[in-house]
Design an enzyme around this catalytic site. Structure first.
Site, short mmCIF file in Angstrom:
data_model
loop_
_atom_site.label_atom_id
_atom_site.label_comp_id
_atom_site.label_asym_id
_atom_site.label_seq_id
_atom_site.Cartn_x
_atom_site.Cartn_y
_atom_site.Cartn_z
CG PHE A 109 15.75 -36.82 -16.51
CD1 PHE A 109 15.07 -37.81 -17.20
CD2 PHE A 109 16.72 -36.10 -17.19
CE1 PHE A 109 15.35 -38.08 -18.53
CE2 PHE A 109 17.02 -36.36 -18.51
CZ PHE A 109 16.32 -37.34 -19.19
CE LYS A 110 12.47 -36.92 -21.76
NZ LYS A 110 12.49 -38.21 -21.02
#
Ligand SMILES: *Cc1c(COP(=O)(O)O)cnc(C)c1O
Length: 457
Positions: A109-110
C-alpha cells in the site's frame, strides 16, 4: 488551505511548503489548520467518480496552491502505474470486504502514497529550481516503494540502506533490480539498527545535509497521509450506510489518514486498529496505556514498531488542538517512554477506534482458515487485520479490511500457513532474471558519507 505544526511553532504555511518541510521545524508534525467537512451533496456527486477523479477532488481541497491542471496530471500519472483499472479494488470475501491496496509497482500500500509523493516532489523541486537527495534506511516495504517513487524523476536521487543479506528475497529483488541511474542501493554489513544509526548520523551532520541537499520521504510527510485519505473516502462511498475500516497498523500513518477521512465525510463509524504482538497502539485504545515495549520481530515485519511516528498527529486532536499540551506530552514520552490518558480522553478515543491484536500463531491460522473458507490468500499483515475484524465483527456495519501487501511478497509465511506459496504476479516474475545493482559497505558512517558525496546529484 494552510498548515500548522502540532507543537505550535509553525503556522500559516501552504501545502507546497508543508510537503517540502516534511518534519515541522519545531520538531512537530504538520497538519491542515482545519479538517474540511464535505457536504452531503458533494459526497453524492463523488459517488460517481473514478478513483483518479476522486483522488483529484479530495486532494485539491488540501493542495489548493498547486495549479489544478498540474495536480490532476500528477494524480493521473501517479495511479497509471497501478495494474488494476480501479486502482484499489474492493472485493467481498465471506462477510468482509477486502480493499486491495497492492496493485502498485512494489505490491504494497505504500505505493499509493509514494508514487504520488515522487511526482509531487519532482514538480515542486522544478518550481524552486532545487534538487533533493533522498536518504533512508529500510528493512522492507518502505525502501522499495520509495525507490519506485523516485526512480527516473528529475532533480532527485535516492540512497537506500538495507542490512546486507537480511531483507526478504522479494524485497531485495525489488530494490536492487531498478536500473535508473538516480537509484543507489547500499547494502550495509550489519543490522537494520546499524542502517538506521548511520542515516541518523548523516542527517545529524547539518553541514553535510545542506551541502548535498539531503532529505527523507518517511511516513510523517503530510502528502503521504493525504494520498491515503482518498481510499478511505473511496471505500465509504461504495456503501449507503456507515462502514467500519480495519487497518493493520504500525506507524499509525495509514489509520491516521482514516481518521481524517472519518472527520471529513462522517461516513466511517469506527476505525478498527489491528496490531501484531507489537501492541502499544492496541494497549492505547483499549486501556489508555501508551508505553514502549521491546520490538518483537514477527511475520508481519512492517508492523514491528513500538513508537508510532504519526501518533502525535492524533494526540493533537485528542488534546483539543492544544499545541503546548502536545509538546509537553511528547517531552514526557521521550523521558519516560510512557503516556497515560484520562477517562474523558479515553471516551474520545472510543468514539473513533476499537482495537484488537493477533499473535503470529493466530495470523497463520487466519491465513489458513480464510483460504479454506473463501479461497483467498491473505498476506500476513492483512491477516492480522482480518483476524481482528472477524473477532470484533458487528453485522450492522459493512466492514472493510485494508489489504496492505500482496501475499507474494511474503511467500514463506504463506507457505507455513497453507502449505504452498502464493501465485507470483507478473510484477515479481518480470524481475527474477534481472541483474542486481547494489554496493556493499561496512557499517561505517564515514564510508557511507563518502559514497553519497561521490554520487549525489
Ligand atoms: C507500512 C505497512 C504497514 C503499516 O502501516 P502504517 O502506516 O505504518 O501504520 C502495514 N502493512 C504493510 C504491508 C506495510 O508495508
Amino acid at each position: 488551505m494552510k498548515y500548522k505544526s502540532t507543537r505550535g511553532g509553525v503556522a500559516g504555511i501552504d501545502f507546497s511548503q508543508a510537503v517540502l518541510m516534511g518534519l515541522a521545524t519545531d520538531g512537530g508534525l504538520l497538519l491542515p489548520e482545519e479538517i474540511p467537512k464535505v457536504s452531503k451533496e458533494v459526497l453524492e456527486r463523488w459517488r460517481e467518480l473514478s478513483y483518479v477523479d476522486l483522488a483529484y477532488e479530495v486532494m485539491s481541497i488540501f493542495a489548493d496552491d498547486i495549479p489544478a491542471e498540474v495536480l490532476r496530471e500528477i494524480v493521473e500519472r501517479s495511479y497509471s502505474t497501478f495494474s488494476h483499472p480501479d486502482v484499489v479494488p474492493l472485493v467481498k470475501k465471506g462477510k468482509l470486504y477486502i480493499m486491495e491496496l497492492f496493485y502498485g509497482p512494489t505490491l504494497a500500500f505504500k505505493d499509493v502514497a509514494l508514487q504520488f509523493l515522487g511526482n509531487l516532489f519532482e514538480y515542486l523541486l522544478q518550481q524552486n529550481n532545487s534538487k533533493l537527495n533522498i536518504l533512508g534506511a529500510t528493512s522492507g516495504d518502505t525502501g522499495s516503494a520509495a525507490i519506485y517513487g523516485v526512480k527516473g524523476r528529475k532533480n532527485m536521487a535516492i540512497f537506500i540502506l538495507h542490512p546486507h543479506n537480511r531483507v526478504s528475497p522479494v524485497q531485495q529483488m525489488q530494490m536492487t533490480t531498478v536500473e535508473d541511474p538516480n537509484v543507489f542501493n547500499i547494502a550495509i554489513e550489519g543490522t537494520f539498527d546499524d542502517c538506521q544509526y548511520i542515516v541518523k548520523s548523516v542527517f545529524g551532520d547539518l553541514d553535510f545535509k545542506q551541502r548535498y541537499a539531503l532529505g527523507a520521504v518517511n511516513s510523517i510527510n503530510w502528502a503521504r497521509v493525504l494520498a491515503q485519505v482518498v481510499y478511505y473516502v473511496w471505500a465509504a462511498l461504495k456503501f449507503d450506510m456507515p462502514i467500519r475500516v480495519c487497518v493493520p497498523t504500525g506507524n499509525f500513518g495509514n489509520i491516521f489518514a482514516g481518521y481524517i477521512a472519518k472527520r471529513m465525510t462522517g461516513l466511517i463509524d469506527k476505525l478498527i486498529l489491528a496490531t501484531n504482538e507489537n501492541d502499544i497502539l492496541y494497549r492505547f485504545v483499549t486501556k489508555g496505556d501508551y508505553s514502549v515495549g521491546k520490538v518483537v520481530p514477527t511475520i508481519s515485519p512492517s508492523m514491528d514498531i513500538q513508537v508510532a511516528s504519526n501518533f502525535e498527529r492524533y494526540l493533537y486532536y485528542l488534546y483539543g488542538e492544544d499545541p503546548q499540551k502536545v509538546a509537553s506530552a511528547m517531552e514526557e514520552f521521550r523521558k519516560t517512554g510512557s503516556l497515560s490518558f484520562s477517562s474523558e480522553e479515553m471516551r474520545k478515543v472510543e468514539k473513533d477506534f476499537i482495537s484488537g491484536f493477533a499473535t503470529q500463531k493466530e495470523t497463520l491460522e487466519t491465513i489458513k482458515r480464510f483460504y479454506q473458507e473463501t479461497g483467498y490468500v491473505l498476506d500476513p499483515h492483512t491477516a492480522v487485520g482480518v483476524k481482528v475484524a472477524l473477532e470484533l465483527f458487528d453485522e450492522r456495519y459493512p466492514t472493510v479490511c485494508l489489504a496492505t501487501a500482496h501475499p507474494a511478497k511474503f511467500p514463506e509465511a504463506v507457505r507455513r500457513a497453507i502449505g504452498r506459496e502464493p501465485d507470483k504476479p507478473e510484477a515479481i516474475r518480470a524481475l527474477e532474471g534481472k541483474k542486481r545493482r547494489f554496493v556493499v559497505l561496512p557499517a561505517d558512517v564515514k564510508e557511507v558519507k563518502d559514497y553519497i558525496a561521490q554520487h549525489a546529484i
